[in-house]
Write a protein that holds these residues in place. Structure first.
Motif, PDB file in Angstrom:
ATOM      1  N   ASP A 226       0.836  -1.210   0.000  1.00 12.51           N
ATOM      2  CA  ASP A 226       0.000   0.000   0.000  1.00 12.51           C
ATOM      3  C   ASP A 226       0.866   1.253   0.000  1.00 12.51           C
ATOM      4  OD1 ASP A 226      -2.237  -1.569   0.042  1.00 12.51           O
ATOM      5  OD2 ASP A 226      -2.523  -1.444   2.216  1.00 12.51           O
ATOM      6  N   LEU A 227       1.959   1.220   0.732  1.00  9.19           N
ATOM      7  CA  LEU A 227       2.872   2.372   0.749  1.00  9.19           C
ATOM      8  C   LEU A 227       3.569   2.515  -0.599  1.00  9.19           C
ATOM      9  CD1 LEU A 227       4.369   4.652   2.210  1.00  9.19           C
ATOM     10  CD2 LEU A 227       6.029   2.947   2.997  1.00  9.19           C
ATOM     11  N   VAL A 228       4.000   1.403  -1.172  1.00  4.97           N
ATOM     12  CA  VAL A 228       4.665   1.446  -2.479  1.00  4.97           C
ATOM     13  C   VAL A 228       3.741   2.044  -3.529  1.00  4.97           C
ATOM     14  CG1 VAL A 228       5.621   0.035  -4.342  1.00  4.97           C
ATOM     15  CG2 VAL A 228       6.205  -0.489  -1.961  1.00  4.97           C
ATOM     16  N   ASN A 229       2.481   1.652  -3.513  1.00  4.95           N
ATOM     17  CA  ASN A 229       1.516   2.198  -4.474  1.00  4.95           C
ATOM     18  C   ASN A 229       1.342   3.703  -4.295  1.00  4.95           C
ATOM     19  OD1 ASN A 229       1.085  -0.359  -5.497  1.00  4.95           O
ATOM     20  ND2 ASN A 229      -0.717  -0.753  -4.229  1.00  4.95           N
ATOM     21  N   ALA A 230       1.321   4.143  -3.047  1.00  5.25           N
ATOM     22  CA  ALA A 230       1.171   5.579  -2.775  1.00  5.25           C
ATOM     23  C   ALA A 230       2.386   6.355  -3.280  1.00  5.25           C
ATOM     24  CB  ALA A 230       0.964   5.817  -1.288  1.00  5.25           C
ATOM     25  N   MET A 231       3.578   5.796  -3.088  1.00  2.00           N
ATOM     26  CA  MET A 231       4.793   6.462  -3.566  1.00  2.00           C
ATOM     27  C   MET A 231       4.824   6.497  -5.090  1.00  2.00           C
ATOM     28  SD  MET A 231       7.919   5.440  -0.963  1.00  2.00           S
ATOM     29  CE  MET A 231       7.772   3.659  -1.115  1.00  2.00           C
ATOM     30  N   LYS A 232       4.416   5.400  -5.700  1.00  2.00           N
ATOM     31  CA  LYS A 232       4.396   5.337  -7.168  1.00  2.00           C
ATOM     32  C   LYS A 232       3.459   6.378  -7.759  1.00  2.00           C
ATOM     33  CE  LYS A 232       3.460   2.114 -10.968  1.00  2.00           C
ATOM     34  NZ  LYS A 232       3.105   0.715 -11.323  1.00  2.00           N
ATOM     35  N   ASP A 233       2.324   6.584  -7.083  1.00  2.00           N
ATOM     36  CA  ASP A 233       1.336   7.556  -7.564  1.00  2.00           C
ATOM     37  C   ASP A 233       1.631   8.972  -7.104  1.00  2.00           C
ATOM     38  OD1 ASP A 233       0.012   5.428  -8.706  1.00  2.00           O
ATOM     39  OD2 ASP A 233      -1.372   5.163  -7.015  1.00  2.00           O
ATOM     40  N   LYS A 234       2.746   9.142  -6.374  1.00  2.00           N
ATOM     41  CA  LYS A 234       3.099  10.459  -5.813  1.00  2.00           C
ATOM     42  C   LYS A 234       1.971  10.988  -4.935  1.00  2.00           C
ATOM     43  CE  LYS A 234       7.027  10.884  -8.144  1.00  2.00           C
ATOM     44  NZ  LYS A 234       7.098   9.545  -8.747  1.00  2.00           N
ATOM     45  N   PHE A 236       1.105  11.829  -1.620  1.00  2.00           N
ATOM     46  CA  PHE A 236       1.691  12.089  -0.312  1.00  2.00           C
ATOM     47  C   PHE A 236       0.693  11.832   0.815  1.00  2.00           C
ATOM     48  CE2 PHE A 236       2.162  15.080   3.232  1.00  2.00           C
ATOM     49  CZ  PHE A 236       3.396  14.680   3.719  1.00  2.00           C
ATOM     50  N   THR A 237      -0.564  12.218   0.610  1.00  2.00           N
ATOM     51  CA  THR A 237      -1.581  12.062   1.658  1.00  2.00           C
ATOM     52  C   THR A 237      -1.740  10.601   2.069  1.00  2.00           C
ATOM     53  OG1 THR A 237      -2.773  14.008   0.890  1.00  2.00           O
ATOM     54  CG2 THR A 237      -3.982  12.474   2.284  1.00  2.00           C
ATOM     55  N   GLU A 238      -1.858   9.709   1.080  1.00  2.00           N
ATOM     56  CA  GLU A 238      -2.029   8.293   1.386  1.00  2.00           C
ATOM     57  C   GLU A 238      -0.765   7.697   2.004  1.00  2.00           C
ATOM     58  OE1 GLU A 238      -4.716   6.359   1.339  1.00  2.00           O
ATOM     59  OE2 GLU A 238      -5.778   8.231   0.916  1.00  2.00           O
ATOM     60  N   ALA A 239       0.407   8.166   1.518  1.00  2.00           N
ATOM     61  CA  ALA A 239       1.667   7.666   2.070  1.00  2.00           C
ATOM     62  C   ALA A 239       1.789   8.046   3.541  1.00  2.00           C
ATOM     63  CB  ALA A 239       2.848   8.241   1.289  1.00  2.00           C
ATOM     64  N   ARG A 240       1.420   9.277   3.871  1.00  2.00           N
ATOM     65  CA  ARG A 240       1.506   9.712   5.268  1.00  2.00           C
ATOM     66  C   ARG A 240       0.497   8.959   6.138  1.00  2.00           C
ATOM     67  NH1 ARG A 240      -0.688  13.452   8.750  1.00  2.00           N
ATOM     68  NH2 ARG A 240       0.774  14.190  10.349  1.00  2.00           N
ATOM     69  N   LYS A 241      -0.689   8.705   5.611  1.00  2.00           N
ATOM     70  CA  LYS A 241      -1.700   7.944   6.359  1.00  2.00           C
ATOM     71  C   LYS A 241      -1.166   6.550   6.679  1.00  2.00           C
ATOM     72  CE  LYS A 241      -5.977  10.101   4.656  1.00  2.00           C
ATOM     73  NZ  LYS A 241      -7.201   9.868   3.851  1.00  2.00           N
ATOM     74  N   ASN A 246       1.075   2.748  10.829  1.00  2.00           N
ATOM     75  CA  ASN A 246       2.040   1.671  11.050  1.00  2.00           C
ATOM     76  C   ASN A 246       3.175   2.048  11.996  1.00  2.00           C
ATOM     77  OD1 ASN A 246       1.639  -0.855   9.084  1.00  2.00           O
ATOM     78  ND2 ASN A 246       0.944   0.986   8.019  1.00  2.00           N
ATOM     79  N   LEU A 247       3.035   3.162  12.683  1.00  2.00           N
ATOM     80  CA  LEU A 247       4.103   3.634  13.556  1.00  2.00           C
ATOM     81  C   LEU A 247       4.326   2.751  14.783  1.00  2.00           C
ATOM     82  CD1 LEU A 247       3.858   7.538  13.615  1.00  2.00           C
ATOM     83  CD2 LEU A 247       5.742   6.135  12.784  1.00  2.00           C
ATOM     84  N   CYS A 298      11.894  10.283   4.609  1.00  2.00           N
ATOM     85  CA  CYS A 298      12.480   9.217   3.798  1.00  2.00           C
ATOM     86  C   CYS A 298      11.562   8.857   2.632  1.00  2.00           C
ATOM     87  CB  CYS A 298      12.735   7.993   4.670  1.00  2.00           C
ATOM     88  SG  CYS A 298      13.343   6.541   3.771  1.00  2.00           S
ATOM     89  N   VAL A 299      10.290   8.691   2.924  1.00  2.00           N
ATOM     90  CA  VAL A 299       9.322   8.308   1.889  1.00  2.00           C
ATOM     91  C   VAL A 299       9.198   9.396   0.821  1.00  2.00           C
ATOM     92  CG1 VAL A 299       6.856   7.945   1.477  1.00  2.00           C
ATOM     93  CG2 VAL A 299       8.014   6.703   3.301  1.00  2.00           C
ATOM     94  N   VAL A 300       9.184  10.646   1.250  1.00  2.00           N
ATOM     95  CA  VAL A 300       9.097  11.758   0.295  1.00  2.00           C
ATOM     96  C   VAL A 300      10.308  11.762  -0.631  1.00  2.00           C
ATOM     97  CG1 VAL A 300       9.193  14.263   0.079  1.00  2.00           C
ATOM     98  CG2 VAL A 300       7.624  13.222   1.713  1.00  2.00           C
ATOM     99  N   GLU A 301      11.488  11.518  -0.056  1.00  2.00           N
ATOM    100  CA  GLU A 301      12.698  11.512  -0.887  1.00  2.00           C
ATOM    101  C   GLU A 301      12.675  10.341  -1.874  1.00  2.00           C
ATOM    102  OE1 GLU A 301      17.461  12.388  -0.380  1.00  2.00           O
ATOM    103  OE2 GLU A 301      16.119  12.426   1.359  1.00  2.00           O
TER     104      GLU A 301
END
Length: 309
Positions: A226-234, A236-241, A246-247, A298-301
């Motif tokens: 799910d995180l990989v898909n969010a990064m691929k689609d750029k 940011f909102t879903e990646a941060r969620k 998962n923290l 890290c994810v943003v970069e």
């Protein structure tokens, strides 16, 4: 309701769940009858603070415990330490200052001050320091303490896991909480060797009155796709969620999950750069005060600098 981690904290070294060599080391200290200046290092929840307190109990030592992640004021620490360490115990017992999470203390003020305190009060008091990251503690402190690392040999992991299982069963039986063995096995596999996390989790789930297969879904591994898909689609909102939800997983585990998916998710020319990015932020995770911000960065970069398939 009392916290399980405090209510069932081991009172003696014999009660602590430790690798054989480590337990024997502490039992020899107890046998000697003399407290030492000790630096205990290792990952979270492996029993460092419990060992420090149990050691004081076994030596019949008078001690105070100061949490350095909460009390970072050098003047306050000086007063607390000096008031305790400068006086002789009324019972003639040894005196020990336990500085918990010492790696969060200031390396430019508190740590150099402690170096002097260890020498100044050597005739009357000993110091036991605990830390997750010993590289954050200055060398003069290392040289003044016996350094003991809480590492677990691979051959002893099954034995320790069983010991943790037995301890958890004992607690649940004592608290009259029904449980399912399969659930406890999953819990231990997910959080080993962090027994503090295990106890906090069983207390959280025991609110329902039992620990059964209905909560197994909570023990599933991190769903990194799910995180990989969010990064691929750029996105940011879903990646941060995803990061926020998962923290509760350890940073090393999360970074490793991203690393393991790189070859399937990234174009070949982006993999070397991704490795450097992950390595940089994994290193920073040992020092930052807010893991969410560090992981988001890290994810943003990765999102902006790497090319996804």
């Amino acid at each position: 309701m009392d916290l399980f981690v405090e209510k069932y904290r081991p009172k003696t070294i014999e009660d602590c769940i430790l690798p054989t060599d480590l337990k024997n080391t502490f039992l020899e200290m107890v046998k000697s009858g003399v407290a030492q200046n000790i630096l205990l290092s290792g990952s979270a929840g492996t029993g460092k603070t419990s060992v420090a307190r149990a050691l004081c109990n076994d030596l019949n030592a008078e001690y105070i415990l100061i949490n350095c992640s909460e009390d970072r004021n050098i003047d306050t620490l000086r007063v607390k330490i000096r008031d305790f360490a400068s006086t002789v115990s009324l019972n003639g017992n040894q005196k020990v200052v336990i500085l918990d999470e010492f790696d969060y203390s200031n390396a430019n003020s508190i740590q150099p001050a402690l170096r002097g305190a260890i020498e100044e009060f050597a005739g009357n008091c000993r110091f036991i320091l605990t830390c997750n990251y010993k590289n954050r503690i200055i060398a003069p402190i290392h040289s003044r303490c016996t350094n003991i690392e809480f590492s677990i040999p691979s051959a002893e992991k099954p034995f320790l896991a069983k010991s943790m299982m037995d301890r958890i069963k004992f607690i649940l039986d004592t608290e009259s909480i029904p449980f399912d063995n399969e659930v406890l096995v999953k819990l231990i596999m997910k959080h080993f060797p962090d027994i503090r996390r295990m106890l906090n989790e069983i207390q959280r789930y025991s609110v329902s009155g039992q620990i059964d297969v209905g909560i197994l879904s909570n023990f599933e591994s991190i769903k990194i796709q799910d995180l990989v898909n969010a990064m691929k689609d750029k996105n940011f909102t879903e990646a941060r969620k995803w990061i926020v939800s998962n923290l509760d997983n350890s940073p090393p585990e999360m970074f490793r999950k991203i690393y393991d998916t790189m070859y399937e998710s990234l174009e070949k020319n982006s993999i070397p750069e991704a490795i450097l990015i992950i390595a940089e932020y994994q290193y920073k995770a040992a020092f930052v005060s807010d893991q969410e911000i560090n992981f988001v960065a890290c994810v943003v970069e990765l999102m902006m600098r790497c090319e996804f398939k």
